[in-house]
Enzyme design. Structure first.
Site, mmCIF file in Angstrom:
data_model
loop_
_atom_site.group_PDB
_atom_site.id
_atom_site.type_symbol
_atom_site.label_atom_id
_atom_site.label_comp_id
_atom_site.label_asym_id
_atom_site.label_seq_id
_atom_site.Cartn_x
_atom_site.Cartn_y
_atom_site.Cartn_z
ATOM 1 N N LYS A 1 0.899 -1.029 -0.080
ATOM 2 C CA LYS A 1 0.295 -0.049 0.060
ATOM 3 C C LYS A 1 0.909 1.139 0.091
ATOM 4 O O LYS A 1 1.854 1.118 0.470
ATOM 5 C CB LYS A 1 -0.577 -0.337 0.886
ATOM 6 C CG LYS A 1 -1.546 -1.321 0.989
ATOM 7 C CD LYS A 1 -2.789 -1.587 0.357
ATOM 8 C CE LYS A 1 -2.899 -2.710 -0.515
ATOM 9 N NZ LYS A 1 -4.268 -3.227 1.002
HETATM 10 C C1 LIG Z 1 -5.067 -4.416 1.444
HETATM 11 C C2 LIG Z 1 -6.571 -4.571 1.101
HETATM 12 C C3 LIG Z 1 -7.095 -5.222 2.510
HETATM 13 C C4 LIG Z 1 -6.485 -5.887 3.038
HETATM 14 O O1 LIG Z 1 -5.906 -5.376 3.910
HETATM 15 P P1 LIG Z 1 -4.886 -6.411 4.810
HETATM 16 O O2 LIG Z 1 -4.022 -4.915 5.158
HETATM 17 O O3 LIG Z 1 -3.168 -6.616 4.089
HETATM 18 O O4 LIG Z 1 -5.278 -7.118 5.786
HETATM 19 C C5 LIG Z 1 -8.835 -5.212 2.166
HETATM 20 N N1 LIG Z 1 -9.246 -4.470 0.859
HETATM 21 C C6 LIG Z 1 -8.600 -4.027 -0.108
HETATM 22 C C7 LIG Z 1 -9.211 -3.405 -0.676
HETATM 23 C C8 LIG Z 1 -6.426 -4.006 -0.298
HETATM 24 O O5 LIG Z 1 -6.369 -4.228 -0.792
#
Ligand SMILES: *Cc1c(COP(=O)(O)O)cnc(C)c1O
Length: 385
Positions: free
Chosen positions: A190
Site C-alpha cells: 500500500k
Molecule cells: C490490502 C487490502 C485489504 C486488506 O488489508 P490487509 O492490511 O492486507 O489486511 C482490504 N481491502 C483492500 C481493497 C485491500 O487492497
C-alpha cells in the site's frame, strides 16, 4: 564477471516500499527502548493520523482486514445481515463479512471507474441489508456524494474500504476526513506501510472505545490499574515497531504520492495507444493517489494473460494481477455464484495487469516497461498468427 550479468538490468517489481534511513534508525530506537508492543509510538501515530483527517478519532490495528472486520462489528452487523460490496477487490473485503456471520452481496463494477456501479446498488438492497463496503480500487475514490446519499436514504452504515486510497481526495477533501467508518491498510504494497497494519477512522469517542475493546481481548483498564473485560475482543493490536515505520512514512507520503502522479503522466506520454489496451481513467484520477497503474489487456489477448506475465518476467519486469473478480473463486462458486453474474467485473478481472509503479522508480524504468509491453504484445500477436 560475465557480460550477461553486467548488462542485465535489475529486476523491476510491480511495487516496492520505500523506507528511509531515518525511519530505520527510529525503528532501532524502539527495539532498544524495551517497549515493543502497543505504546507511545502507536499513540503518536493515531494522533498524527487524526490531525491529518480533521481531528476525527483514529485507531490502529495489525491489519486492514482487522479494521474492516471490527468496523462491521461496531455497526452491529452479524448473522442474517447482508452487506453490499464489489467483486473487484482483494478477497479480504468479502471475507470480513463472512467472518461476522453475514452475507456478502456483490454488485457489478462500473466499466469506467472499475469501482462498484452506483447505479446498481439500489436494486441489491433488501430488508436485510445493513451496510455498504465501497472499495477505492487502485486509489480511485468511489463518488462519496452519491454513495453517502444512497446510504442515508436507506439508513445503511458505510464501511469505506480505503485500503488503497491513502492520500486520495474526493472533491478536495482527503479520504478519511469525512464519511462514516473509513478503513485503511498499511500492508507493504500500500502507499503507506507499517510492515503490516491498518487504521480505522471513527465517528466519536464511544466508537473509538468500542474499537479499543474489540482489538484487544475486550480488556479495559480501570482507574487504579485494575483490569476489566467488558466484551469479546480479538487480538489485533499494532506494535510500536510497526507504528515507528508508519510515523516515518507519514513524513514522506505526500512527496511519494506526487512522484506516483509524475510517473503515471510519463506512462501516458510513452504508451503506444495502438496496442489496444484500455487505460485507467486518467482524468478521474485527478484526486486519486495512483496506488496502482492498471491497463486492461486488449480483449483479443485476454486469454493470453499468463503468457503476457511470463513475457514481462523474462524481460525482468514484475506484473501483478489485482484482481480476478472474486465471485469466480471456488469458495464463492460453492455459495452459488458463477460466470455471467457480474459481467463487467469479470471482463476487467480477466484483462487487468498491474504494471510497476512505486515512488523509487526512475523515469527510465517507465520507458523500460513501455518497451517491454510493446515487445511482448508483438510476440503474442506474432505467435498467434
Ligand atoms: C490490502 C487490502 C485489504 C486488506 O488489508 P490487509 O492490511 O492486507 O489486511 C482490504 N481491502 C483492500 C481493497 C485491500 O487492497
Amino acid at each position: 564477471m560475465s557480460a550477461v550479468s553486467t548488462s542485465t538490468p535489475p529486476f523491476l517489481p510491480f511495487t516496492r516500499p520505500s523506507v528511509d534511513e531515518r525511519t530505520i534508525a527510529e525503528v532501532g530506537d524502539v527495539l532498544r527502548s524495551g517497549w515493543l508492543t502497543t505504546g507511545p509510538k502507536c499513540q503518536a501515530l493515531e494522533a498524527a493520523l487524526s490531525d491529518r483527517w480533521g481531528g476525527r478519532p483514529v485507531r490502529l490495528a495489525n491489519s486492514g482486514t482487522a479494521t474492516l472486520e471490527l468496523a462491521l462489528r461496531i455497526c452491529g452487523v452479524g448473522p442474517g445481515d447482508e452487506v453490499i460490496t464489489t467483486p473487484l477487490s482483494w478477497v479480504a473485503t468479502a471475507n470480513v463479512v463472512l467472518a461476522v456471520g453475514a452475507k456478502p452481496v456483490f454488485v457489478d463494477a462500473d466499466p469506467v471507474t472499475r469501482n462498484i456501479d452506483l447505479n446498481l446498488i439500489e436494486k441489491a438492497i433488501t430488508p436485510r441489508t445493513r451496510a455498504l463496503i465501497p472499495v477505492d480500487l487502485a486509489g480511485l475514490p468511489v463518488d462519496r456524494d452519491r454513495l453517502n446519499a444512497l446510504a442515508a436514504k436507506h439508513r445503511l452504515r458505510v464501511v469505506e474500504d480505503a485500503a488503497q486510497s491513502f492520500g486520495s481526495q474526493w472533491n478536495g477533501r482527503p479520504i478519511g476526513s469525512f464519511g462514516d467508518l473509513v478503513s485503511f491498510s498499511f500492508h507493504p504494497n500500500k502507499n503507506l506501510t507499517t510492515g503490516e497494519g491498518g487504521c480505522l477512522v471513527l465517528n466519536n469517542a464511544e466508537e473509538a472505545h468500542r474499537f479499543e475493546l474489540l482489538r484487544l481481548q475486550g480488556v479495559a483498564r480501570l482507574p487504579g490499574g485494575e483490569l476489566e473485560v467488558e466484551a469479546w475482543g480479538a487480538k489485533a493490536n499494532m506494535t510500536d515497531i510497526a507504528a515507528a515505520i508508519g510515523l516515518g512514512q507519514l513524513r514522506t507520503i505526500d512527496e511519494s504520492t506526487a512522484r506516483r502522479r509524475a510517473l503515471v503522466q510519463r506512462y501516458f506520454r510513452l504508451w503506444d495507444a495502438a496496442l489496444g489496451f484500455d487505460m485507467p481513467p486518467e482524468d478521474l484520477q485527478g484526486h486519486g493517489n495512483w496506488h496502482m497503474f492498471q491497463p486492461l489487456l486488449p480483449r483479443s489477448l485476454a486469454h493470453r494473460r499468463a503468457d503476457f506475465l511470463e513475457g514481462m518476467k523474462v524481460r525482468g519486469i514484475g506484473v501483478g494481477v489485482h484482481y480476478p473478480a472474486m465471485h469466480l473463486f471456488s469458495m464463492f462458486r460453492a455459495m452459488g455464484h458463477g460466470s455471467g453474474d457480474f459481467p463487467v467485473a469479470e471482463d476487467i478481472g480477466r484483462r487487468t495487469v498491474t504494471l510497476p509503479l512505486f515512488p523509487a522508480m526512475d523515469d527510465a524504468d517507465v520507458q523500460r516497461v513501455c518497451t517491454a509491453v510493446t515487445e511482448v504484445v508483438a510476440d503474442l500477436r506474432g505467435a498467434r498468427s
